[in-house]
Design an enzyme around this catalytic site. Structure first.
Site, PDB file in Angstrom:
ATOM      1  N   CYS A 114     -13.685   2.959  78.943  1.00 57.34           N
ATOM      2  CA  CYS A 114     -13.482   1.756  78.441  1.00 57.34           C
ATOM      3  C   CYS A 114     -12.339   0.913  79.572  1.00 57.34           C
ATOM      4  O   CYS A 114     -12.147   1.460  80.379  1.00 57.34           O
ATOM      5  CB  CYS A 114     -13.090   1.873  77.017  1.00 57.34           C
ATOM      6  SG  CYS A 114     -12.763   0.045  76.542  1.00 57.34           S
ATOM      7  N   CYS A 117      -9.598  -4.372  78.110  1.00 56.57           N
ATOM      8  CA  CYS A 117      -9.724  -5.651  77.203  1.00 56.57           C
ATOM      9  C   CYS A 117      -9.941  -5.289  75.866  1.00 56.57           C
ATOM     10  O   CYS A 117      -9.552  -4.476  75.193  1.00 56.57           O
ATOM     11  CB  CYS A 117     -10.651  -6.583  77.838  1.00 56.57           C
ATOM     12  SG  CYS A 117     -12.168  -5.628  78.386  1.00 56.57           S
ATOM     13  N   SER A 118     -11.062  -5.789  75.358  1.00 52.85           N
ATOM     14  CA  SER A 118     -11.289  -5.665  73.835  1.00 52.85           C
ATOM     15  C   SER A 118     -12.327  -4.904  73.388  1.00 52.85           C
ATOM     16  O   SER A 118     -12.767  -4.960  72.371  1.00 52.85           O
ATOM     17  CB  SER A 118     -11.443  -7.236  73.223  1.00 52.85           C
ATOM     18  OG  SER A 118     -12.498  -7.929  74.177  1.00 52.85           O
ATOM     19  N   CYS A 119     -12.888  -3.835  74.480  1.00 54.14           N
ATOM     20  CA  CYS A 119     -13.973  -3.076  74.146  1.00 54.14           C
ATOM     21  C   CYS A 119     -13.793  -1.708  73.394  1.00 54.14           C
ATOM     22  O   CYS A 119     -14.551  -0.979  73.450  1.00 54.14           O
ATOM     23  CB  CYS A 119     -14.772  -3.086  75.380  1.00 54.14           C
ATOM     24  SG  CYS A 119     -13.545  -2.593  76.704  1.00 54.14           S
TER      25      CYS A 119
END
Lengths: 210, 126
Positions: A114, A117-119
């Site tokens: 990953c 960010c927001s993942c």
């Protein structure tokens, strides 16, 4: 590497770019300004947040995995559409759209990388571990997944394929680990206790059965 | 100190979602907002009663604007109260915060997915 994301959703987001929500932008702005002015120390903030590591998000991944191990219909639904399947568990909080469950088998082990960010599916897994956010993990996991797994103390049979999934802001992955032998007849609650965070990222296996 | 301060906050500020051990958070950013508030309290920027009043004010304002008040928005009010407090104490104006927010948005847009998002001076120039 999987890059077959769904492009049809109505998010104003260029796929190749990072993304933060409006709220995340405001929180970052505050942290930046307070740090510049010497009011806060980012390391001290991280330490406070890490102290709550187990208190952030519903962290329902272990329960979802345990249910998939005991309920074949749920497992199938989870593999078909993880977001929808988890949504049917009334007591489990919602997860973001586009959560994909990938199943480990004797033939294939899945591992998720990953970004910053927001993942990361924190609804399922809680806060990302520090190593997961570090760039060495990300770059090495793609080039040398078996070496990374060795570092984590996981040795897989030579003929097990290792597949690395690259999360994006909108498509996130949950590894469904293999149910360990020796757990026949266990309750969901008992099974959930052996499902570790790392086993759902793919850098670990469920806890050994005593 | 962190834990002691957090426990103080949890007893002095009404409504903080908690379990038996202390505060719990629905999302990571909530914990970040909470952490900044603890740090500013430790710096002596405000007292907990001041903070509770600022937060109550923000919640009242949101309710007047139609917030459903289900508890899910608690930390949205918290964040708004924090921005206001920072401005009222002369630490940073709302304009500065807004400009920095826009810069982060810009940094996000130019950062390829998978790279750390970092702020540069040039992000402020749009």
């Amino acid at each position: 590497m999987a890059h077959d994301h769904d492009h049809s959703h109505d998010h104003h987001h260029d796929h190749e770019h990072s993304e933060l929500s409006e709220t995340q932008l405001r929180v970052r702005a505050l942290e930046t300004v307070l740090t510049e002015k010497g009011y806060v120390d980012p390391a001290a903030l991280d330490a406070i947040v890490e102290a709550y590591e187990t208190k952030i998000g519903p962290r329902n991944g272990a329960r979802v995995v345990a249910k998939a191990w005991t309920d074949p219909a749920f497992k199938q639904a989870l593999l078909d559409d993880a977001s929808a399947a988890i949504g049917t568990l009334g007591h489990v909080a919602r997860v973001g759209d586009h959560l994909i469950a990938v199943e480990n088998t004797p033939q294939r082990h899945n591992m998720v990388v990953c970004t910053l960010c927001s993942c990361y599916p924190w609804e399922m897994l809680g806060l990302p571990p520090v190593w997961y956010k570090a760039s060495p993990y990300r770059s090495r996991a793609v080039k040398d997944p078996r070496g990374v797994l060795n570092d984590f103390g996981v040795t897989l049979p030579k003929d097990t394929e290792i597949r690395v999934w690259d999360s994006t802001a909108e498509t996130r992955f949950l590894v469904l680990p293999m149910r360990p032998a020796g757990t026949e007849g266990w309750s969901e609650e008992r099974l959930a206790e052996i499902v570790t965070r790392d086993s759902m990222i793919g850098t670990g296996l469920p806890k050994a059965v005593p | 100190m962190t834990n002691a301060t957090a426990m103080q906050a949890a007893s002095a500020v009404p409504g903080i979602p908690q379990d038996d051990d202390g505060p719990v958070f629905r999302e990571p950013w909530e914990a970040q907002a909470f952490a900044m508030t603890l740090a500013l309290y430790d710096r002596g920027l405000f007292t907990w009663s001041e903070w509770a009043a600022a937060l109550a004010d923000e919640i009242k304002r949101a309710q007047a604007a139609g917030d459903p008040d289900t508890g899910e928005t608690y930390y949205s009010h918290w964040l708004a109260a924090l921005e206001r407090m920072v401005a009222e104490k002369g630490v940073a104006t709302a304009q500065t915060l807004h400009r920095t927010r826009d810069a982060w948005d810009h940094a996000c847009d130019r950062t390829p997915h998978g790279q750390p998002i970092e702020l540069r001076a040039s992000d402020f120039h749009d």
